[in-house]
Design an enzyme around this catalytic site. Structure first.
Site, short mmCIF file in Angstrom:
data_model
loop_
_atom_site.label_atom_id
_atom_site.label_comp_id
_atom_site.label_asym_id
_atom_site.label_seq_id
_atom_site.Cartn_x
_atom_site.Cartn_y
_atom_site.Cartn_z
CE1 TYR A 205 19.13 -42.20 -10.12
CE2 TYR A 205 18.18 -40.01 -10.29
CZ TYR A 205 18.03 -41.38 -10.21
OH TYR A 205 16.76 -41.94 -10.23
CE LYS B 219 17.24 -44.00 -12.90
NZ LYS B 219 16.51 -45.27 -13.07
#
Ligand code: NDP
Ligand code: AKB
Length: 256
Positions: free
Chosen positions: A154, A158
């Site tokens: 994750y 990002k």
């Protein structure tokens, strides 16, 4: 009047942006997500809030490049000129060390947060050609500024959004398209429920003893960024609840 396309408008930050923008008579809304029934509910809330607000909603899975291209090119003629793109659709799945991470979770995060954002941007930018107030808002995360334990993939997606935000600002400079990253910390939405594959008790525990941000907090900041004068751009904003210092350091004993 500016036409705004919001991806992932069926929940959380995306839905809050739609409701916040609907209050402002200068915006008309293109809303998309996979769950169309949620978009219908949102449309009826918008009608109650501001019956004059024009809304068009449609199903879109941002992971499918062909679907993104075909759906956007088949929008009704009156919705083909876009001024603002809010690249919000995204998700986190799992919170495991890299050696035991689920490959399906990794693929879904990379396909949605990175490739999906790219596909939508690729096909929306040509639809901004006639706009005098073009603006792309990329929803990044504190996870794009730092890495936290078990956040591996994750965080990587990002960080990619952070890089793409900077890259877009360079590539789109000559076109006069503003590019802004809004990077939230902890926002209470369906985010944790999705991360923990529907385990609502585990999801709730993320927000125990704290006052997190709400989708509305982020939406108000996005509207502020969109409403700056033509010569002003907010490049990059990191927004945290007062009780959060880093991705994982949170004061649960002093909630405000
Ligand atoms: N909540 C938080 O703490 C933080 C969230 N963020 C980011 O904010 C953004 C919004 O998340 P948030 O509102 O919190 O979470 P929610 O789970 O509440 O909303 C996520 C939205 O993304 C949409 N979405 C997911 N996958 C796809 C897909 N393949 N195609 C189209 N739409 C998709 C969902 O719609 P549907 O399922 O109907 O397709 C939903 O509308 C994400 O990019 C997230 O990474 C960043 C930092 C912190
Ligand atoms: C750490 C955060 O605040 C963010 N919601 C995330 O889980 O990445």
């Amino acid at each position: 009047m500016r036409t705004v396309l919001i991806t992932g408008a069926s929940s959380g930050i995306g839905a809050a942006c739609a409701l916040e923008l609907a209050k402002d008579k200068n915006y008309r809304l293109l809303l998309c997500a996979r769950r169309v029934e949620r978009l219908e509910e949102l449309k009826s809330k918008i009608k109650d809030l501001n019956p004059a607000c024009e809304v068009h909603s449609f199903k879109l899975d941002v992971r499918n490049a062909d679907e993104v291209e075909t759906t956007l090119s088949n929008l009704p003629q009156e919705w083909k000129n876009i001024d603002v793109l809010i690249n919000n659709a995204g998700l986190s799945q799992g919170l495991d060390p890299i050696q035991t991470g689920d490959i399906g979770d990794w693929d879904r995060m990379i396909d949605t947060n990175v490739k999906g954002l790219l596909y939508v941007t690729r096909f929306v930018v040509p639809m901004m050609e006639d706009s005098k107030q073009a603006h792309i808002i990329n929803i990044g995360s504190i996870a794009g500024k730092e890495v936290y334990p078990n956040g591996n993939v994750y965080c990587a997606t990002k960080h990619a959004v952070d890089a793409l935000n900077k890259a877009m600002r360079i590539d789109l400079l000559a076109k006069g398209i503003k590019v802004t990253a809004i990077n939230p910390g902890m926002v209470e939405t369906e985010f944790s429920e999705v991360r923990f594959h529907g385990d609502s008790n585990r999801a709730k525990s993320v927000y125990e003893g704290v006052t997190p941000l709400s989708g509305q907090d982020i939406a108000e900041i996005i509207v502020f960024a969109l409403n700056r004068p033509a010569h002003v751009n907010i490049n990059d904003l990191l927004v945290m609840p007062t009780v959060q210092a880093t991705g994982t350091i949170v004061n649960r004993s002093n909630s405000k």
